[in-house]
Design a protein around this motif. Structure first.
Motif, PDB file in Angstrom:
ATOM      1  N   LEU A  14       0.909  -1.246   0.070  1.00  0.00           N
ATOM      2  CA  LEU A  14       0.043  -0.102   0.065  1.00  0.00           C
ATOM      3  C   LEU A  14       0.933   1.165  -0.006  1.00  0.00           C
ATOM      4  O   LEU A  14       0.588   1.935  -0.704  1.00  0.00           O
ATOM      5  CB  LEU A  14      -0.968   0.113   1.251  1.00  0.00           C
ATOM      6  N   LEU A  15       1.966   1.333   0.876  1.00  0.00           N
ATOM      7  CA  LEU A  15       2.956   2.545   1.064  1.00  0.00           C
ATOM      8  C   LEU A  15       3.568   2.615  -0.560  1.00  0.00           C
ATOM      9  O   LEU A  15       3.598   3.813  -1.016  1.00  0.00           O
ATOM     10  CB  LEU A  15       3.914   2.207   2.116  1.00  0.00           C
ATOM     11  N   THR A  16       3.789   1.496  -0.909  1.00  0.00           N
ATOM     12  CA  THR A  16       4.731   1.409  -1.998  1.00  0.00           C
ATOM     13  C   THR A  16       3.936   2.141  -3.326  1.00  0.00           C
ATOM     14  O   THR A  16       4.310   3.130  -4.103  1.00  0.00           O
ATOM     15  CB  THR A  16       5.126   0.166  -2.808  1.00  0.00           C
ATOM     16  N   CYS A  17       2.559   1.600  -3.622  1.00  0.00           N
ATOM     17  CA  CYS A  17       1.617   2.216  -4.400  1.00  0.00           C
ATOM     18  C   CYS A  17       1.270   3.537  -4.205  1.00  0.00           C
ATOM     19  O   CYS A  17       1.123   4.452  -5.114  1.00  0.00           O
ATOM     20  CB  CYS A  17       0.530   0.969  -4.572  1.00  0.00           C
ATOM     21  N   CYS A  18       1.107   3.817  -3.051  1.00  0.00           N
ATOM     22  CA  CYS A  18       0.731   5.398  -2.581  1.00  0.00           C
ATOM     23  C   CYS A  18       1.736   6.398  -3.122  1.00  0.00           C
ATOM     24  O   CYS A  18       1.288   7.578  -3.399  1.00  0.00           O
ATOM     25  CB  CYS A  18       0.317   5.461  -1.019  1.00  0.00           C
ATOM     26  N   GLY A  19       2.974   5.924  -3.123  1.00  0.00           N
ATOM     27  CA  GLY A  19       4.154   7.133  -3.346  1.00  0.00           C
ATOM     28  C   GLY A  19       4.261   6.975  -4.943  1.00  0.00           C
ATOM     29  O   GLY A  19       5.066   7.753  -5.487  1.00  0.00           O
ATOM     30  N   GLN A  20       3.512   6.386  -5.765  1.00  0.00           N
ATOM     31  CA  GLN A  20       3.812   6.380  -7.182  1.00  0.00           C
ATOM     32  C   GLN A  20       2.678   7.519  -7.649  1.00  0.00           C
ATOM     33  O   GLN A  20       1.700   7.852  -7.312  1.00  0.00           O
ATOM     34  CB  GLN A  20       3.257   5.172  -8.023  1.00  0.00           C
ATOM     35  N   PRO A  21       3.013   7.994  -8.994  1.00  0.00           N
ATOM     36  CA  PRO A  21       2.053   8.737  -9.607  1.00  0.00           C
ATOM     37  C   PRO A  21       0.606   8.291  -9.863  1.00  0.00           C
ATOM     38  O   PRO A  21       0.621   7.013  -9.935  1.00  0.00           O
ATOM     39  CB  PRO A  21       2.720   8.863 -11.294  1.00  0.00           C
ATOM     40  N   GLU A  22      -0.373   8.954  -9.977  1.00  0.00           N
ATOM     41  CA  GLU A  22      -1.831   8.294 -10.043  1.00  0.00           C
ATOM     42  C   GLU A  22      -1.833   7.535 -11.161  1.00  0.00           C
ATOM     43  O   GLU A  22      -1.193   7.752 -12.397  1.00  0.00           O
ATOM     44  CB  GLU A  22      -2.759   9.828 -10.212  1.00  0.00           C
ATOM     45  N   ARG A  23      -2.563   6.398 -11.072  1.00  0.00           N
ATOM     46  CA  ARG A  23      -2.510   5.539 -12.049  1.00  0.00           C
ATOM     47  C   ARG A  23      -3.648   5.735 -13.297  1.00  0.00           C
ATOM     48  O   ARG A  23      -4.569   6.285 -13.063  1.00  0.00           O
ATOM     49  CB  ARG A  23      -3.245   4.172 -11.509  1.00  0.00           C
ATOM     50  N   ALA A  24      -2.847   5.940 -14.515  1.00  0.00           N
ATOM     51  CA  ALA A  24      -3.645   6.328 -15.730  1.00  0.00           C
ATOM     52  C   ALA A  24      -4.477   5.170 -16.101  1.00  0.00           C
ATOM     53  O   ALA A  24      -4.212   4.032 -15.737  1.00  0.00           O
ATOM     54  CB  ALA A  24      -2.472   6.571 -16.887  1.00  0.00           C
ATOM     55  N   PRO A  25      -5.481   5.448 -16.912  1.00  0.00           N
ATOM     56  CA  PRO A  25      -6.550   4.611 -17.243  1.00  0.00           C
ATOM     57  C   PRO A  25      -5.779   3.277 -18.027  1.00  0.00           C
ATOM     58  O   PRO A  25      -6.215   2.161 -18.019  1.00  0.00           O
ATOM     59  CB  PRO A  25      -7.442   5.334 -18.267  1.00  0.00           C
ATOM     60  N   GLU A  26      -4.817   3.867 -18.960  1.00  0.00           N
ATOM     61  CA  GLU A  26      -4.340   2.574 -19.625  1.00  0.00           C
ATOM     62  C   GLU A  26      -2.949   2.360 -19.066  1.00  0.00           C
ATOM     63  O   GLU A  26      -2.021   1.503 -19.834  1.00  0.00           O
ATOM     64  CB  GLU A  26      -4.088   3.035 -20.916  1.00  0.00           C
ATOM     65  N   GLU A  27      -2.747   2.489 -18.031  1.00  0.00           N
ATOM     66  CA  GLU A  27      -1.316   2.171 -17.143  1.00  0.00           C
ATOM     67  C   GLU A  27      -1.369   0.593 -17.076  1.00  0.00           C
ATOM     68  O   GLU A  27      -2.273   0.129 -16.530  1.00  0.00           O
ATOM     69  CB  GLU A  27      -0.945   2.860 -15.886  1.00  0.00           C
ATOM     70  N   VAL A  28      -0.371  -0.034 -17.391  1.00  0.00           N
ATOM     71  CA  VAL A  28      -0.155  -1.400 -17.129  1.00  0.00           C
ATOM     72  C   VAL A  28       1.008  -1.562 -16.054  1.00  0.00           C
ATOM     73  O   VAL A  28       2.027  -1.225 -16.317  1.00  0.00           O
ATOM     74  CB  VAL A  28       0.428  -2.349 -18.549  1.00  0.00           C
ATOM     75  N   ARG A  29       0.520  -2.354 -15.121  1.00  0.00           N
ATOM     76  CA  ARG A  29       1.491  -2.600 -13.828  1.00  0.00           C
ATOM     77  C   ARG A  29       2.249  -3.987 -13.893  1.00  0.00           C
ATOM     78  O   ARG A  29       1.405  -4.705 -13.873  1.00  0.00           O
ATOM     79  CB  ARG A  29       0.996  -2.412 -12.380  1.00  0.00           C
ATOM     80  N   VAL A  30       3.515  -4.136 -14.110  1.00  0.00           N
ATOM     81  CA  VAL A  30       4.194  -5.375 -14.348  1.00  0.00           C
ATOM     82  C   VAL A  30       5.041  -5.438 -13.213  1.00  0.00           C
ATOM     83  O   VAL A  30       5.847  -4.570 -12.574  1.00  0.00           O
ATOM     84  CB  VAL A  30       5.172  -5.361 -15.733  1.00  0.00           C
ATOM     85  N   ARG A  31       5.412  -6.753 -12.854  1.00  0.00           N
ATOM     86  CA  ARG A  31       6.092  -6.904 -11.528  1.00  0.00           C
ATOM     87  C   ARG A  31       7.647  -7.358 -12.369  1.00  0.00           C
ATOM     88  O   ARG A  31       7.811  -8.104 -13.032  1.00  0.00           O
ATOM     89  CB  ARG A  31       5.774  -8.405 -10.895  1.00  0.00           C
TER      90      ARG A  31
END
Length: 574
Positions: A14-31
């Motif tokens: 949660l802390l990691t994701c909160c520190g990122q730029p706002e998620r764009a509609p077409e954003e793809v998140r990859v590990r």
């Protein structure tokens, strides 16, 4: 303890994701399993870095994951090939639309600069230099600054791909002071140690080898559809789509894509944490899912409402090598008997949880035009093994199998080696040991550090080993692995495989531009000989395992790494 640990992991995510730029509609998140050491297009060292670099830079030729075919990327078309005695000429033309991030055109001068960087001494190019060693020079077309010819030594089928399979660098960005301009590509053919004292080259090497050349967004400006937006150490890297990318203006080039607005690579080393992030829909893509967890996800209906699961045939196969030079293994019937004790199906079940495909040779079964489907993979058959051993002159006595070889009574025993830490190879060795014990054949299983194992293989100091090889569906030149000219100490033909006919086949495949039908016939005959000789025993091709969120389409799932093309992902309409 389990609940506390999971709660802690959730907080970290949660802390990691909160520190990122706002998620764009077409954003793809990859590990990403590991943070890249560098994004240098020349000195990268891991698959995660390569995936990111592929979105920033382009090569002349590359693989289209949608078709598993080599296609022109920066090049307008595949090269024109002309053989001239001991030389081969490959003529390319760069696409007219191709530009760098700042709008400047991509030209032949950029290709020449890239080759200098790949071939010059003092630079961190050790992994790439051997790949372009055969390229001797570059000739420019005076009438077209996008057209050039690469002068190459000799000929081999893989040269067509290798002449175009490296990232092209913008010379004005990577060398604004023209420190390499005085060098010619021809100057770097062969030994170039005399250039190590070149003052301009030394100055450039000091800069190029610095960390900033693999991390600075202002330097990592390629011809690809994305730019590096953010890199937060230990957490994530984000790439943003270029607004006016030249690839959007080409026709009939469905493999040139930059569709998602942003691609975010989440650095999550632990697979348990990554799986939790996936189930919480904080990741859109996860590859390399362990087989047991993959099976659990297949049974989870709630998970499958949001994610699609894929297990494409990969291009990595496991094989067993037998030292046919040793007198006790000289008779191919002895080697065939051992092959019937490998029990490949059990190895697949134990090691891969059935996510693998048995194979009769080094050609993937997923390439049917070249795979010899008339052959059958070796199966566990102790009765057949006994018959083969007797036919090879072995006699079964109370304490094992014996044979008089070169005037001496010798017992049949096997030392099975594998790389330490690889449980797949360990399982295969143990299964062989158990099956052989039923026939009173002692098998000693021994793990080795990879460097020691490689040393022993090159020196031919082994009985049997397990190893894996990575390939692709484009090039099937096995000469370095299987030709008898590479069977001397230090060569890559560790097993000593080879007959007069197999050498002829390998020579034809590597030195002539055979038709597809001729090539298929040659490769199928080669597999038949390999199966008969049973010194290089291909066991199975692995399957990859990944999950992708169902809100995306046009995934281009492939056995080629990273198993999908994130640049092509399209957001499905609600």
């Amino acid at each position: 303890m389990r609940k506390i640990s999971q709660a802690l992991i959730c907080c970290i995510l949660l802390l990691t994701c909160c520190g990122q730029p706002e998620r764009a509609p077409e954003e793809v998140r990859v590990r990403l399993q590991a943070e890249p050491e560098t994004l240098s297009p020349v000195s990268y060292s891991d698959a995660g870095a390569l995936q990111i670099i592929n979105l920033l830079f382009q090569s002349l030729l590359s693989a289209d994951l949608g078709t598993n075919k080599v296609k022109p990327f920066l090049a307008a078309e595949l090269p024109v090939i002309q053989q001239q005695d001991s030389l081969t000429l490959f003529t390319y033309t760069i696409r007219e639309e191709a530009t760098w991030t700042d709008g400047r055109p991509v030209t032949a001068a950029d290709v020449a600069f890239t080759l200098k960087v790949l071939k010059a001494p003092l630079l961190n190019n050790e992994s790439m230099k051997p790949q372009v060693e055969f390229i001797q020079d570059i000739r420019f077309d005076e009438r077209n600054n996008r057209r050039f010819t690469l002068v190459c030594a000799g000929f081999a089928p893989e040269m067509e791909l290798l002449t175009g399979d490296y990232f092209i660098l913008p010379s004005h960005v990577f060398d604004p002071e023209n420190l390499l301009q005085h060098l010619r590509v021809a100057d770097l053919a062969g030994s170039s140690s005399k250039l190590e004292n070149d003052s301009k080259l030394k100055t450039y090497a000091a800069r190029f080898n610095s960390a900033e050349y693999g991390r600075d967004p202002n330097l990592l400006q390629g011809s690809g559809g994305y730019t590096l937006e953010n890199w937060v150490n230990g957490q994530y890297l984000t790439l943003a789509r270029k607004k006016d990318w030249w690839g959007n203006n080409t026709s009939n080039t469905q493999h040139l894509t930059a569709i998602p607005e942003r691609v975010s690579f989440q650095i999550i080393p632990d697979i348990t944490t990554a799986l939790l992030a996936l189930k919480n829909q904080q990741l859109d893509v996860l590859e390399n899912i362990p087989a047991a967890e993959f099976d659990q996800l297949k049974q989870n209906e709630n998970f499958q409402e949001h994610y699609a699961l894929f297990a494409p045939d990969a291009y990595e196969f496991v094989y067993a090598g037998i030292n046919s030079r040793l007198p006790k293994f000289a008779d191919k019937r002895t080697r065939q008997a051992i092959a019937h004790l490998l029990d490949i199906n059990s190895v697949i079940k134990v090691s891969q949880q059935s996510y693998a495909t048995p194979t009769v040779g080094p050609i993937p079964p997923s390439v049917p035009e070249y795979y010899n489907a008339n052959l059958k993979p070796f199966t566990y058959n102790p009765d057949r093994a006994i018959a083969l051993l007797k036919a090879a002159g072995w006699s079964r006595e109370q304490d094992g199998w014996f044979k008089t070889i070169e005037g001496k009574r010798q017992q049949l025993s096997i030392k099975a080696n594998y790389r330490a830490g690889n449980t797949n190879f360990e399982n295969a060795a143990i299964i062989l040991q158990q099956n052989a014990a039923k026939l009173d054949i002692p098998v000693q299983v021994q793990a080795m550090e990879n460097s020691l194992l490689s040393q022993n293989l090159k020196a031919h100091e082994f009985d049997l080993f397990f190893r894996a090889l990575s390939g692709n569906p484009f090039v099937f030149n096995f000469k370095p692995l299987l030709h008898t000219s590479y069977a001397a100490a230090g060569g890559l033909n560790y097993t000593g495989f080879g007959t007069a006919e197999s050498d002829q086949i390998l020579d034809k495949i590597s030195s002539t531009a055979a038709t597809e039908a001729e090539k298929a016939a040659l490769l199928k005959r080669l597999q038949h000989i390999m199966h008969e000789e049973a010194s290089f025993i291909s066991m199975y091709y692995q399957k990859d395992r990944l999950a992708v969120h169902r809100r995306f389409g046009n995934l281009k799932i492939s056995g080629l790494k990273p198993n999908y093309d994130v640049s092509a992902f399209t957001l499905k309409k609600e």
